[in-house]
Design a protein around this motif. Structure first.
Motif, PDB file in Angstrom:
ATOM      1  N   PRO A 118       0.844  -1.201   0.000  1.00 22.43           N
ATOM      2  CA  PRO A 118       0.000   0.000   0.000  1.00 22.43           C
ATOM      3  C   PRO A 118       0.879   1.250   0.000  1.00 22.43           C
ATOM      4  N   HIS A 119       0.444   2.303  -0.707  1.00 22.00           N
ATOM      5  CA  HIS A 119       1.196   3.558  -0.767  1.00 22.00           C
ATOM      6  C   HIS A 119       0.438   4.610   0.022  1.00 22.00           C
ATOM      7  N   LEU A 120       0.959   4.944   1.156  1.00 23.78           N
ATOM      8  CA  LEU A 120       0.289   5.869   2.066  1.00 23.78           C
ATOM      9  C   LEU A 120       1.094   7.156   2.186  1.00 23.78           C
ATOM     10  N   PRO A 121       0.417   8.289   2.372  1.00 20.44           N
ATOM     11  CA  PRO A 121       1.142   9.543   2.633  1.00 20.44           C
ATOM     12  C   PRO A 121       1.764   9.507   4.027  1.00 20.44           C
ATOM     13  N   ASP A 122       2.622  10.489   4.276  1.00 23.79           N
ATOM     14  CA  ASP A 122       3.260  10.556   5.588  1.00 23.79           C
ATOM     15  C   ASP A 122       2.223  10.766   6.677  1.00 23.79           C
ATOM     16  N   ILE A 123       2.484  10.169   7.847  1.00 25.88           N
ATOM     17  CA  ILE A 123       1.578  10.321   8.981  1.00 25.88           C
ATOM     18  C   ILE A 123       1.675  11.759   9.504  1.00 25.88           C
ATOM     19  N   PRO A 124       0.556  12.405   9.775  1.00 25.12           N
ATOM     20  CA  PRO A 124       0.611  13.797  10.293  1.00 25.12           C
ATOM     21  C   PRO A 124       1.373  13.864  11.605  1.00 25.12           C
ATOM     22  N   GLN A 125       2.110  14.981  11.768  1.00 25.21           N
ATOM     23  CA  GLN A 125       2.971  15.134  12.933  1.00 25.21           C
ATOM     24  C   GLN A 125       2.404  16.075  13.985  1.00 25.21           C
ATOM     25  N   ASP A 126       1.168  16.534  13.815  1.00 30.25           N
ATOM     26  CA  ASP A 126       0.605  17.544  14.721  1.00 30.25           C
ATOM     27  C   ASP A 126      -0.162  16.924  15.871  1.00 30.25           C
ATOM     28  N   VAL A 127       0.338  15.817  16.440  1.00 32.26           N
ATOM     29  CA  VAL A 127      -0.324  15.168  17.568  1.00 32.26           C
ATOM     30  C   VAL A 127       0.111  15.853  18.861  1.00 32.26           C
ATOM     31  N   ASP A 128      -0.827  16.266  19.659  1.00 31.08           N
ATOM     32  CA  ASP A 128      -0.546  16.961  20.920  1.00 31.08           C
ATOM     33  C   ASP A 128       0.042  15.963  21.911  1.00 31.08           C
ATOM     34  N   ASP A 129       1.257  16.241  22.381  1.00 35.36           N
ATOM     35  CA  ASP A 129       1.938  15.340  23.318  1.00 35.36           C
ATOM     36  C   ASP A 129       1.215  15.221  24.639  1.00 35.36           C
ATOM     37  N   GLU A 130       0.367  16.247  24.967  1.00 34.31           N
ATOM     38  CA  GLU A 130      -0.296  16.208  26.260  1.00 34.31           C
ATOM     39  C   GLU A 130      -1.543  15.327  26.245  1.00 34.31           C
ATOM     40  N   GLU A 131      -1.990  14.940  25.050  1.00 33.99           N
ATOM     41  CA  GLU A 131      -3.152  14.081  24.990  1.00 33.99           C
ATOM     42  C   GLU A 131      -2.785  12.684  25.473  1.00 33.99           C
ATOM     43  N   GLU A 132      -3.822  11.887  25.787  1.00 28.05           N
ATOM     44  CA  GLU A 132      -3.556  10.508  26.164  1.00 28.05           C
ATOM     45  C   GLU A 132      -3.000   9.772  24.964  1.00 28.05           C
ATOM     46  N   THR A 133      -2.395   8.605  25.228  1.00 28.45           N
ATOM     47  CA  THR A 133      -1.746   7.839  24.172  1.00 28.45           C
ATOM     48  C   THR A 133      -2.710   7.574  23.029  1.00 28.45           C
ATOM     49  N   VAL A 134      -2.287   7.931  21.817  1.00 26.62           N
ATOM     50  CA  VAL A 134      -3.111   7.701  20.636  1.00 26.62           C
ATOM     51  C   VAL A 134      -2.248   7.031  19.566  1.00 26.62           C
ATOM     52  N   LYS A 135      -2.915   6.481  18.567  1.00 32.53           N
ATOM     53  CA  LYS A 135      -2.196   5.956  17.413  1.00 32.53           C
ATOM     54  C   LYS A 135      -2.880   6.471  16.156  1.00 32.53           C
ATOM     55  N   ILE A 136      -2.075   6.736  15.144  1.00 31.12           N
ATOM     56  CA  ILE A 136      -2.574   7.206  13.859  1.00 31.12           C
ATOM     57  C   ILE A 136      -2.498   6.038  12.883  1.00 31.12           C
ATOM     58  N   VAL A 137      -3.623   5.714  12.279  1.00 27.68           N
ATOM     59  CA  VAL A 137      -3.684   4.601  11.334  1.00 27.68           C
ATOM     60  C   VAL A 137      -4.219   5.121  10.007  1.00 27.68           C
ATOM     61  N   GLN A 138      -3.491   4.831   8.931  1.00 30.59           N
ATOM     62  CA  GLN A 138      -3.921   5.237   7.603  1.00 30.59           C
ATOM     63  C   GLN A 138      -4.144   3.993   6.752  1.00 30.59           C
ATOM     64  N   GLY A 174      -2.916  -4.744  11.038  1.00 35.77           N
ATOM     65  CA  GLY A 174      -2.443  -5.099  12.376  1.00 35.77           C
ATOM     66  C   GLY A 174      -2.493  -3.954  13.369  1.00 35.77           C
ATOM     67  N   LEU A 175      -3.134  -2.852  12.992  1.00 38.70           N
ATOM     68  CA  LEU A 175      -3.106  -1.657  13.826  1.00 38.70           C
ATOM     69  C   LEU A 175      -4.455  -1.287  14.421  1.00 38.70           C
ATOM     70  N   ILE A 176      -5.516  -1.909  13.946  1.00 35.22           N
ATOM     71  CA  ILE A 176      -6.857  -1.609  14.447  1.00 35.22           C
ATOM     72  C   ILE A 176      -7.396  -2.829  15.169  1.00 35.22           C
ATOM     73  N   HIS A 177      -7.895  -2.622  16.402  1.00 34.31           N
ATOM     74  CA  HIS A 177      -8.380  -3.734  17.205  1.00 34.31           C
ATOM     75  C   HIS A 177      -9.741  -3.401  17.805  1.00 34.31           C
ATOM     76  N   ALA A 178     -10.496  -4.438  18.066  1.00 36.22           N
ATOM     77  CA  ALA A 178     -11.791  -4.260  18.718  1.00 36.22           C
ATOM     78  C   ALA A 178     -11.589  -3.571  20.067  1.00 36.22           C
TER      79      ALA A 178
END
Length: 585
Positions: A118-138, A174-178
């Motif tokens: 799969p050819h995906l664009p770069d993952i956005p880098q504007d994630v707020d460090d103060e937020e709770e742990t998140v993951k970006i999935v494209q 492998g990045l999205i889970h119930a």
């Protein structure tokens, strides 16, 4: 270096030339020199170079086939039409049935059917460090369903991933889970939104879909199950008003082999049809759900004979994947239709004689199966069942006549007096009524009955004797005998002899001047009422015992039915076939 090595890899050639300049080194240099000149190493280097060169291009790898196992099964099926065999034919037949070769082909197909690039664009880098742990999935949006379902959590009101379909794009990532909480979709917050609102966002998306998720730690995806089942009913998801998502449903027919990849949901299992090229799983009703539907139907109409699913269905409140997006606007609800508590299935002690009460309590949904491979000493009996007058006994006689040394039927027992023209053990085995009654009481007969005051029956010991002799035992018992025959010890192959339509039944039997089997006293043609009884009885047998049948043969034309039976008999003794899982344990 000679002409045979002109095409060797240049790097190996240069290294080999450098070694010749080394004056010392002893055995190590000699070993290295011999290794660099080996054809095996040169072949491996060439393969490596081709893979590296291909990876540097934009082109993907495309296998020559992605259904090698299906092609193999088709070849094995074609072999069934070959009557003259050679040594090479036998060797190829044995090779294609080797489990290790079939495992390699299945692995090849599993790899060939996936897209690894799969050819995906770069993952956005504007994630707020103060937020709770998140993951970006494209994920790349394409014609393939993304294979994820969402719902509103009843406690928190937040949008969460309800289900990940095995084999789908979301699962392969492998990045999205119930249980993962959805925060944003394509940069749009889903706070205070419904699954229908999220669907609108996804439908307007093009190219890629970007999810911002809060991981559900400790709730990762489950391992894929290896369970295979035979479907014992027909299912069409488009006609099921209570499936969470019609597009996610898997349609199947009675007799299909299904690979159950997940049973995590109490009501909706994930499955694939065995042999399908599509690796993404679909939703099917669970055993508990389907049993509840059948019980509801039988309570509503005790005389039903068609096995259609009832409309009472406890359903999980989800919004599921549509054709090109991971969700659809199914509204949330705790249940789509309230269902009464299901009664327990009663258990009735029965004997070999007919007992409709017991048979109607059996609820066929799925039967766990495994492949049974042919091997020396394993000879499966062939059992022909059908309504009286349908022609199963005539098919049995004609099958045996094709090869009397191979196909054998057990000699029946009787308590009637022996006639002077009869030979004991040939037409019948003659025993006293007291002896036969005792053997019946001891369960030594797979079927028995009484006619004009005399007992008749088929001995289980006779069947086992034929099987142990290496010959094929051919039986055409009363359908009630299936309770005694379908065991791990005998492992029979059960063929349902089915009549054609009433119109064709009357036409073909009249043209063949068929004699009625309902009148033992005189030879006469079938009456129209008897033809109707054949159809009615056949439907009833299929309703009560259809879950036991391995194959159906419509006896419209006797010659064509015999040809089909002969091909089937060859497959039973030479091909791996699906049987109840308990038979191979």
């Amino acid at each position: 270096m000679d002409s045979a090595t002109d095409n060797w890899d240049p790097a190996l050639t240069r290294l080999l030339s450098s070694l010749k300049e080394v004056q010392s080194g002893g055995e190590d240099v000699a070993f290295l020199n011999e290794l660099l000149q080996s054809r095996q190493l040169n072949a491996l280097v060439q393969v490596h170079n081709k893979i590296v060169a291909a990876q540097c291009k934009d082109d993907k790898f495309f296998p020559l086939l992605s259904n090698a196992m299906q092609v193999t099964l088709e070849v094995l099926e074609m072999f069934g039409n070959v009557h003259t065999v050679s040594k090479e034919f036998e060797e190829l037949l044995i090779l294609l049935q080797k489990p290790h070769l079939q495992a390699i082909l299945c692995t090849h197909d599993a790899v060939a059917q996936k897209d690894y690039y799969p050819h995906l664009p770069d993952i956005p880098q504007d994630v707020d460090d103060e937020e709770e742990t998140v993951k970006i999935v494209q994920l790349v949006k394409s014609d393939e369903p993304l294979g994820a379902t969402i719902k509103t959590d009843e406690e928190t009101g937040k949008i969460v991933i309800a289900r990940v379909m095995h084999g789908g794009a979301a699962d392969r990532s492998g990045l999205i889970h119930a249980g993962d909480e959805v925060i944003e979709v394509n940069g749009i917050s889903v706070e205070n939104k419904t699954p229908a609102d999220v669907l609108s966002i996804l439908q307007s998306s093009e190219g890629t879909i970007t999810f911002k998720l809060v991981p559900s730690f400790g709730k990762g995806g489950s391992r894929e199950s290896k369970v295979r089942v035979r479907a014992l009913f027909n299912y069409n998801s488009s006609e099921d008003p209570y499936i969470p998502c019609k597009e996610a449903g898997l349609n199947f027919k009675k007799g299909d082999i299904l690979h159950i990849v997940s049973q995590d949901d109490a009501y909706w299992w994930q499955a694939r049809r065995e042999g399908d090229r599509v690796m993404r799983a679909g939703l099917i009703p669970s055993r508990a759900l389907q049993e509840g539907r059948i019980i509801h139907e039988r309570q509503a109409d005790p005389q039903t004979m068609d096995g259609k699913p009832a409309l009472c269905s406890p359903s999980q409140a989800n919004s599921d994947c549509g054709p090109k997006t991971p969700c659809s606007p199914t509204p949330n609800a705790t249940a789509l239709l309230p269902c009464k508590s299901l009664p327990k299935v009663k258990k009735i002690i029965y004997d070999i004689k007919e007992n409709d009460d017991f048979d109607r309590e059996i609820i066929p949904t799925y039967e766990e199966v495994a492949r049974l491979y042919p091997r020396p000493g394993l000879v499966r009996p062939i059992v022909l069942v059908g309504a009286p007058g349908v022609g199963r006994n005539e098919l049995r006689r004609r099958l045996i006549a094709t090869d009397p040394e191979k196909y054998v039927t057990p000699v029946p027992y009787t308590s009637r007096a022996q006639k002077t023209s009869e030979q004991n053990g040939k037409e019948y085995v003659f025993v006293t009524r007291e002896k036969m009654e005792q053997d019946i009481s001891d369960g030594k007969f797979i079927e028995h009955g009484e006619y004009k005051g005399n007992l008749y029956g088929t001995s289980a010991e006779c069947v086992e004797t034929i099987v142990n002799s290496g010959r094929v035992c051919v039986l055409s018992p009363h359908w009630q005998a299936l309770k005694m025959l379908r065991t791990p010890r005998l492992r029979p192959y059960i063929v349902f002899i089915k009549p054609p339509t009433l119109e064709k039944l009357i036409k073909t039997r009249t043209a063949a001047n068929a004699r009625s089997t309902f009148d033992k006293e005189c030879s006469r043609a079938f009456t129209e009422e008897e033809f109707t009884d054949i159809i009615r009885s056949s439907n009833r047998i299929n309703f009560l015992y259809g879950y036991m049948f391995d194959e159906e043969i419509v006896n419209e034309d006797l010659a064509a039915a015999l040809t089909q039976l002969l091909k089937m008999a060859w497959r039973v003794q030479s091909e791996p076939l699906w049987v109840p899982a308990a038979w191979v344990q």
